[in-house]
Structure formats: structure tokens, C-alpha cells
Design a protein around this motif. Structure first.
Motif, PDB file in Angstrom:
ATOM      1  N   ASP A   2       0.847  -1.181   0.000  1.00 44.72           N
ATOM      2  CA  ASP A   2       0.000   0.000   0.000  1.00 44.72           C
ATOM      3  C   ASP A   2       0.891   1.242   0.000  1.00 44.72           C
ATOM      4  O   ASP A   2       2.117   1.140  -0.101  1.00 44.72           O
ATOM      5  N   ALA A   3       0.291   2.421   0.077  1.00 45.33           N
ATOM      6  CA  ALA A   3       1.050   3.667  -0.014  1.00 45.33           C
ATOM      7  C   ALA A   3       2.092   3.804   1.091  1.00 45.33           C
ATOM      8  O   ALA A   3       3.104   4.471   0.918  1.00 45.33           O
ATOM      9  N   SER A   4       1.870   3.146   2.242  1.00 50.04           N
ATOM     10  CA  SER A   4       2.822   3.245   3.353  1.00 50.04           C
ATOM     11  C   SER A   4       3.917   2.182   3.284  1.00 50.04           C
ATOM     12  O   SER A   4       4.776   2.134   4.144  1.00 50.04           O
ATOM     13  N   SER A   6       3.325  -1.125   3.353  1.00 49.01           N
ATOM     14  CA  SER A   6       2.895  -2.331   4.061  1.00 49.01           C
ATOM     15  C   SER A   6       2.015  -3.186   3.161  1.00 49.01           C
ATOM     16  O   SER A   6       1.471  -2.713   2.164  1.00 49.01           O
ATOM     17  N   ASN A  11      -4.130  -5.153   6.434  1.00 53.68           N
ATOM     18  CA  ASN A  11      -4.935  -4.015   6.861  1.00 53.68           C
ATOM     19  C   ASN A  11      -6.405  -4.313   6.567  1.00 53.68           C
ATOM     20  O   ASN A  11      -6.843  -4.217   5.426  1.00 53.68           O
ATOM     21  N   GLN A 111       2.086  -1.657  -6.138  1.00 54.59           N
ATOM     22  CA  GLN A 111       1.607  -0.754  -5.105  1.00 54.59           C
ATOM     23  C   GLN A 111       0.126  -0.542  -5.331  1.00 54.59           C
ATOM     24  O   GLN A 111      -0.292   0.018  -6.344  1.00 54.59           O
TER      25      GLN A 111
END
Length: 113
Positions: A2-4, A6, A11, A111
């Protein structure tokens, strides 16, 4: 990822589960091999072979859930020998952006937003 950076599978708010991911090739569902977790990269790994014998490039729709469908374009060269046919993957594009294989594993990292 994901954007972070992770795994979105970790999530619950992302609404993505490994069992719900679908690949669509030329408008038809396309089966893939789910290989599980690779501890060296600490992430889930999916493996697929989207070769179409009459093409050198394919577009797959990658559906993560009902709200998130992305495109994966894969280019390859075909070398037909007397006893075998060799397919060499030459380029990968995720939502139009070129992807490079991870240097240490050869994997593609997507991503997902």
C-alpha cells in the motif's frame, strides 16, 4: 504494497483478501497459482503465466475487490525451437507505469492504493 509500504492484506480497512483477488485475461477469468508467503520479502507472493500464443503482449485486469481493479500489461518475446518454445518476459506495466523486477528476488512489487 500500500502507499505506506505495508501489505494491504494485513490491513482489514483495505478490504483486500488474498482469496478474493481475480485475474481477467481477454475478458475471461484467468487462474493463477497462489504460492503463499515468502519469508525473505515478508509478503504474499502470487505466481502466474499469462502467455497467449498469438501475441507478444497481454493486458490483464487485476481485481482486488469490487472497488479496485487495476491493469497489468505484460510483454514477452517468443522463441520457437524444434523441441520447445521459450517465453522471455521483457516488460511489465502496472496501471501504465513500468515495473522493474526486484533485484534480489526477481519479483514484481505492485503498489495498491
Amino acid at each position: 504494497m500500500d502507499a505506506s509500504g505495508s501489505s494491504p492484506f494485513n490491513n482489514p480497512a483495505a478490504g483486500i483478501h488474498p482469496d478474493s483477488i481475480q485475474l481477467i485475461l481477454d475478458g475471461e477469468p484467468f487462474n493463477y497459482l497462489f504460492t503463499g508467503t515468502d519469508e525473505t520479502v515478508n509478503n504474499l507472493i502470487f505466481e502466474t503465466y499469462p502467455v497467449m500464443y498469438t501475441k507478444s503482449r497481454v493486458r490483464m485486469l487485476l481485481r482486488f475487490n469490487n472497488l479496485n481493479t487495476d491493469t497489468l500489461d505484460i510483454a514477452y518475446t517468443v522463441n520457437r525451437g524444434k523441441c520447445y518454445t521459450d517465453y522471455t518476459y521483457s516488460a511489465f506495466y502496472f496501471n501504465g507505469k513500468e515495473l522493474k523486477r526486484q533485484p534480489d528476488t526477481g519479483y514484481l512489487q505492485l503498489q495498491v492504493l
